[in-house]
Design an enzyme around this catalytic site. Structure first.
Site, PDB file in Angstrom:
ATOM      1  N   LEU A  44      37.136  30.997  63.780  1.00  0.00           N
ATOM      2  CA  LEU A  44      38.229  31.773  63.218  1.00  0.00           C
ATOM      3  C   LEU A  44      37.588  33.052  62.702  1.00  0.00           C
ATOM      4  O   LEU A  44      36.623  33.001  61.930  1.00  0.00           O
ATOM      5  CB  LEU A  44      38.898  30.972  62.095  1.00  0.00           C
ATOM      6  N   ASP A  45      38.075  34.185  63.150  1.00  0.00           N
ATOM      7  CA  ASP A  45      37.470  35.468  62.790  1.00  0.00           C
ATOM      8  C   ASP A  45      37.349  35.646  61.282  1.00  0.00           C
ATOM      9  O   ASP A  45      38.140  35.098  60.516  1.00  0.00           O
ATOM     10  CB  ASP A  45      38.317  36.621  63.348  1.00  0.00           C
ATOM     11  N   ARG A  46      36.400  36.452  60.892  1.00  0.00           N
ATOM     12  CA  ARG A  46      36.156  36.725  59.472  1.00  0.00           C
ATOM     13  C   ARG A  46      37.404  37.260  58.785  1.00  0.00           C
ATOM     14  O   ARG A  46      37.677  36.936  57.632  1.00  0.00           O
ATOM     15  CB  ARG A  46      35.004  37.728  59.362  1.00  0.00           C
ATOM     16  N   SER A  48      40.487  36.618  59.562  1.00  0.00           N
ATOM     17  CA  SER A  48      41.613  35.694  59.700  1.00  0.00           C
ATOM     18  C   SER A  48      41.444  34.573  58.690  1.00  0.00           C
ATOM     19  O   SER A  48      40.345  34.313  58.209  1.00  0.00           O
ATOM     20  CB  SER A  48      41.658  35.110  61.120  1.00  0.00           C
ATOM     21  N   ARG A 143      39.531  36.833  69.354  1.00  0.00           N
ATOM     22  CA  ARG A 143      40.576  37.657  68.713  1.00  0.00           C
ATOM     23  C   ARG A 143      41.857  37.729  69.555  1.00  0.00           C
ATOM     24  O   ARG A 143      42.554  38.733  69.574  1.00  0.00           O
ATOM     25  CB  ARG A 143      40.028  39.036  68.390  1.00  0.00           C
TER      26      ARG A 143
END
Length: 182
Positions: A44-46, A48, A143
């Site tokens: 999970l992106d930073r 998000s 992403r």
């Protein structure tokens, strides 16, 4: 027995236990989850927030993270702008990204969800409307949801992963985690 942890990853936290090579200290999973032997099943992106699954079982990790299994992932997405039916239809049918066509997504416009405040808060602009979408995808490109909404002219302001397969974030506050039976 396999361990499975549901972690509510806060905004700004890396989806890994160490931050090797960074000149400034960034928050990682080790700041929140002190359980030896578990690893993230997916990323999970930073920037998000939301559900990140951690497990000590390699097969379970593969089943959760591998796109071949098409495990649905549901996101609550605040976008800039007002989507028209053409934008929603494009997302539902799949959009062309630089790395190819996405699989069709389930898209639903929703009322603003009752979520925790984000730190830092999402920027607010009086002159630009925003709205919330519930987006379910069955793949997990880098992403992807952000790139999909941007491709139809709806930049993502906030992204919260709410569900992965049968597991949900219900009752887990940011920075907290809960172990569940598998």
């Amino acid at each position: 027995m396999a361990r499975l942890i549901l972690f509510n990853k806060p905004y700004g936290v890396l989806s890994q236990f160490t931050d090797a090579g960074s000149e400034t200290a960034r928050a990682t999973l080790s700041d929140f989850v002190a359980v030896p032997g578990v690893y993230p099943a997916g990323r999970l992106d930073r920037d998000s927030e939301g559900l990140l699954l951690l497990t000590d079982d390699g097969r379970l990790q593969a089943r959760i993270a591998d796109p071949r299994f098409k495990l649905p992932k549901t996101y609550l997405v605040q976008v800039e702008g007002e989507p028209d039916e053409a934008s929603l239809a494009a997302l539902r049918g799949g959009v062309v990204l630089k790395d190819g066509m996405t699989r069709p997504a389930e898209i639903e416009r929703i009322d603003p969800p009752e979520l925790w405040p984000r730190d830092p808060p999402v920027r607010f602009r009086k002159s630009v409307p925003d709205c919330w979408l519930q987006v379910t995808i069955r793949e997990g490109r880098n992403r992807q949801v952000r790139r999909m909404t941007a491709a139809v002219g709806l930049p993502t302001l906030r992204l919260v992963r709410w569900r992965v397969g049968e597991w949900t974030l219900e009752g887990v506050m940011p920075g907290a985690w809960r172990e569940v039976g598998v």
